[in-house]
Design an enzyme around this catalytic site. Structure first.
Site, PDB file in Angstrom:
ATOM      1  N   SER A  13     -45.957  11.504-108.200  1.00 27.58           N
ATOM      2  CA  SER A  13     -47.176  12.218-108.627  1.00 27.58           C
ATOM      3  C   SER A  13     -47.019  13.677-108.238  1.00 27.58           C
ATOM      4  O   SER A  13     -46.266  14.008-107.315  1.00 27.58           O
ATOM      5  CB  SER A  13     -48.390  11.640-107.898  1.00 27.58           C
ATOM      6  OG  SER A  13     -49.529  12.455-108.116  1.00 27.58           O
TER       7      SER A  13
ATOM      8  N   TYR B 184     -53.264   9.508 -99.959  1.00 30.57           N
ATOM      9  CA  TYR B 184     -52.619   9.312-101.275  1.00 30.57           C
ATOM     10  C   TYR B 184     -51.441  10.279-101.403  1.00 30.57           C
ATOM     11  O   TYR B 184     -50.342   9.877-101.804  1.00 30.57           O
ATOM     12  CB  TYR B 184     -53.629   9.517-102.411  1.00 30.57           C
ATOM     13  CG  TYR B 184     -52.991   9.351-103.783  1.00 30.57           C
ATOM     14  CD1 TYR B 184     -52.532   8.101-104.208  1.00 30.57           C
ATOM     15  CD2 TYR B 184     -52.805  10.433-104.632  1.00 30.57           C
ATOM     16  CE1 TYR B 184     -51.924   7.948-105.452  1.00 30.57           C
ATOM     17  CE2 TYR B 184     -52.206  10.284-105.883  1.00 30.57           C
ATOM     18  CZ  TYR B 184     -51.765   9.036-106.285  1.00 30.57           C
ATOM     19  OH  TYR B 184     -51.153   8.880-107.511  1.00 30.57           O
TER      20      TYR B 184
HETATM   21  P1  NDP Z   1     -53.969   2.456-113.682  1.00 29.81           P
HETATM   22  O1  NDP Z   1     -55.001   2.144-112.664  1.00 29.81           O
HETATM   23  O2  NDP Z   1     -54.370   2.524-115.094  1.00 29.81           O
HETATM   24  O3  NDP Z   1     -52.737   1.437-113.523  1.00 29.81           O
HETATM   25  C1  NDP Z   1     -52.257   1.067-112.257  1.00 29.81           C
HETATM   26  C2  NDP Z   1     -51.389  -0.149-112.407  1.00 29.81           C
HETATM   27  O4  NDP Z   1     -50.883  -0.521-111.112  1.00 29.81           O
HETATM   28  C3  NDP Z   1     -52.141  -1.341-112.966  1.00 29.81           C
HETATM   29  O5  NDP Z   1     -51.343  -1.996-113.916  1.00 29.81           O
HETATM   30  C4  NDP Z   1     -52.351  -2.221-111.742  1.00 29.81           C
HETATM   31  O6  NDP Z   1     -52.357  -3.584-112.145  1.00 29.81           O
HETATM   32  C5  NDP Z   1     -51.098  -1.917-110.943  1.00 29.81           C
HETATM   33  N1  NDP Z   1     -51.257  -2.264-109.531  1.00 29.81           N
HETATM   34  C6  NDP Z   1     -52.108  -1.735-108.623  1.00 29.81           C
HETATM   35  N2  NDP Z   1     -51.973  -2.377-107.450  1.00 29.81           N
HETATM   36  C7  NDP Z   1     -51.029  -3.331-107.624  1.00 29.81           C
HETATM   37  C8  NDP Z   1     -50.472  -4.326-106.787  1.00 29.81           C
HETATM   38  N3  NDP Z   1     -50.853  -4.476-105.507  1.00 29.81           N
HETATM   39  N4  NDP Z   1     -49.508  -5.146-107.286  1.00 29.81           N
HETATM   40  C9  NDP Z   1     -49.116  -5.007-108.571  1.00 29.81           C
HETATM   41  N5  NDP Z   1     -49.608  -4.093-109.416  1.00 29.81           N
HETATM   42  C10 NDP Z   1     -50.560  -3.269-108.950  1.00 29.81           C
HETATM   43  O7  NDP Z   1     -53.346   3.859-113.206  1.00 29.81           O
HETATM   44  P2  NDP Z   1     -52.088   4.707-113.747  1.00 29.81           P
HETATM   45  O8  NDP Z   1     -51.469   4.094-114.921  1.00 29.81           O
HETATM   46  O9  NDP Z   1     -52.559   6.100-113.831  1.00 29.81           O
HETATM   47  O10 NDP Z   1     -51.119   4.596-112.478  1.00 29.81           O
HETATM   48  C11 NDP Z   1     -49.772   4.200-112.570  1.00 29.81           C
HETATM   49  C12 NDP Z   1     -48.967   4.981-111.546  1.00 29.81           C
HETATM   50  O11 NDP Z   1     -49.011   6.364-111.880  1.00 29.81           O
HETATM   51  C13 NDP Z   1     -49.468   4.883-110.109  1.00 29.81           C
HETATM   52  O12 NDP Z   1     -48.363   4.768-109.239  1.00 29.81           O
HETATM   53  C14 NDP Z   1     -50.190   6.213-109.885  1.00 29.81           C
HETATM   54  O13 NDP Z   1     -50.218   6.582-108.544  1.00 29.81           O
HETATM   55  C15 NDP Z   1     -49.320   7.115-110.718  1.00 29.81           C
HETATM   56  N6  NDP Z   1     -49.906   8.372-111.131  1.00 29.81           N
HETATM   57  C16 NDP Z   1     -51.079   8.400-111.853  1.00 29.81           C
HETATM   58  C17 NDP Z   1     -51.617   9.619-112.214  1.00 29.81           C
HETATM   59  C18 NDP Z   1     -52.905   9.740-112.936  1.00 29.81           C
HETATM   60  O14 NDP Z   1     -53.506  10.841-112.938  1.00 29.81           O
HETATM   61  N7  NDP Z   1     -53.396   8.681-113.595  1.00 29.81           N
HETATM   62  C19 NDP Z   1     -50.922  10.870-111.929  1.00 29.81           C
HETATM   63  C20 NDP Z   1     -49.713  10.725-111.160  1.00 29.81           C
HETATM   64  C21 NDP Z   1     -49.238   9.518-110.808  1.00 29.81           C
HETATM   65  P3  NDP Z   1     -53.298  -4.738-111.563  1.00 29.81           P
HETATM   66  O15 NDP Z   1     -54.581  -4.114-111.130  1.00 29.81           O
HETATM   67  O16 NDP Z   1     -53.442  -5.687-112.719  1.00 29.81           O
HETATM   68  O17 NDP Z   1     -52.506  -5.322-110.451  1.00 29.81           O
HETATM   69  C1  8X3 Z   2     -52.562  11.373-109.557  1.00 28.55           C
HETATM   70  C2  8X3 Z   2     -52.619  12.843-109.654  1.00 28.55           C
HETATM   71  O1  8X3 Z   2     -53.735  14.895-108.709  1.00 28.55           O
HETATM   72  O2  8X3 Z   2     -55.163  13.132-109.610  1.00 28.55           O
HETATM   73  O3  8X3 Z   2     -51.415  10.978-108.863  1.00 28.55           O
HETATM   74  O4  8X3 Z   2     -54.040  12.827-107.505  1.00 28.55           O
HETATM   75  S1  8X3 Z   2     -53.940  13.451-108.810  1.00 28.55           S
END
Ligand code: NDP
Ligand code: 8X3
Length: 258
Positions: free
Chosen positions: A144, A157
């Site tokens: 991220s 985070y």
């Molecule tokens: P979502 O919440 O849409 O998706 C998160 C995914 O992670 C879901 O499929 C969830 O599935 C899964 N997950 C969470 N906890 C667990 C667990 N314990 N075991 C298995 N699966 C898990 O968020 P994003 O798609 O945005 O996030 C995906 C990644 O991208 C993350 O690592 C996040 O930190 C990162 N990210 C996101 C950003 C944003 O602004 N959205 C920016 C930068 C990075 P389920 O709940 O079914 O288990």
């Molecule tokens: C998610 C990006 O800046 O919203 O990883 O935390 S931020």
């Protein structure tokens, strides 16, 4: 020719879901894991009813990456042919809360550390040896911008995502000699379920995060993954930081009045 296999963690939503659709279009067979099987079933149905991806083979499994025991059991239960993983997208992760170190909820801290750091490590520990044995493969870790810069109240985070960045660099150092590629992808604000989870289901608060500017969408990150995977064999994209134009640094977003 035998199709390549991609494993995507956290494929039930957001970036993982979009990545699964994209890799199916690229011709990969998919192993998709998350805790919500109903979402993985929808994903499977979407891929298999689209004529352009209907021949994709999909192995969907419930997996909580926080449990090493569950990760081992998941991998042991994979049929032999599915153990030949070519692409491994370490995507499962979450943020919980926005608060200061001195009043944060320690359960939230545990969940973020257990998922984003320990979960990523557990799945890597179990899956990567098979990739080393093959002498090829590509690991893509979703970090991220919060792993490159800190922002107000992002503390734990951000700490987990700085850890993902360090682990990704270490993996690259250790796996290059085995013929593997390792890429870190570091997005800024992507509208997914991320903020709804961060704010415990408060949809209005989550929507406010994306007000007044054009945020990234999950497909933007899936497109980057497609780019990374489609380079020539000798080319590795080490690191990508991908931001909305309006977000020059982590904590500052230029918003227009609406
Ligand atoms: P979502 O919440 O849409 O998706 C998160 C995914 O992670 C879901 O499929 C969830 O599935 C899964 N997950 C969470 N906890 C667990 C667990 N314990 N075991 C298995 N699966 C898990 O968020 P994003 O798609 O945005 O996030 C995906 C990644 O991208 C993350 O690592 C996040 O930190 C990162 N990210 C996101 C950003 C944003 O602004 N959205 C920016 C930068 C990075 P389920 O709940 O079914 O288990
Ligand atoms: C998610 C990006 O800046 O919203 O990883 O935390 S931020």
């Amino acid at each position: 020719m035998k199709r390549q296999i991609a494993l995507i963690t956290g494929a039930s939503s957001g970036i993982g879901y979009a990545t699964a659709l994209t890799l199916a279009r690229m011709g990969y067979d998919l192993i998709v894991v998350a805790r919500r099987m109903n979402r993985l079933e929808s994903l499977t149905q979407e891929i298999q009813t689209d004529p352009s991806t209907s021949d994709t083979r999909i192995h969907a499994a419930v997996l909580d990456v926080r449990s090493l025991k569950a990760v081992k059991a998941f991998y042991d239960a994979l049929p032999g042919e599915w153990k030949h993983i070519d692409v491994f997208v370490n995507n499962a992760g979450l943020a919980k809360g926005l608060s200061r170190i001195f009043d944060g909820d320690t359960d939230d801290w545990d969940q973020m550390i257990d998922t984003n750091v320990k979960g990523l490590l557990y799945v890597s520990r179990i899956v990567v040896p098979g990739m080393i044995a093959q002498g090829r493969g590509h690991v893509i870790n979703i970090g991220s911008i919060a792993g490159k810069e800190v922002y107000d109240n992002g503390n734990v985070y951000c700490g987990t995502k700085f850890a993902v960045d360090a682990i990704t660099k270490s993996m690259r150092l250790e796996l290059a000699v085995h013929g593997l590629k390792v890429t870190g992808i570091h997005p800024g604000a992507v509208e997914t379920e991320f903020s709804i989870i961060r704010f415990d289901g408060d949809v209005d608060r989550a929507n406010n995060v994306y007000k007044g500017f054009e945020n990234l969408v999950a497909q933007d990150i899936a497109d980057a993954i497609e780019f990374v995977l489609s380079r020539k064999p000798h080319v590795n994209i080490n690191d990508l930081v991908i931001m909305p134009q309006a977000q020059a640094v982590a904590g500052v977003i230029i918003r227009k009045e609406t």
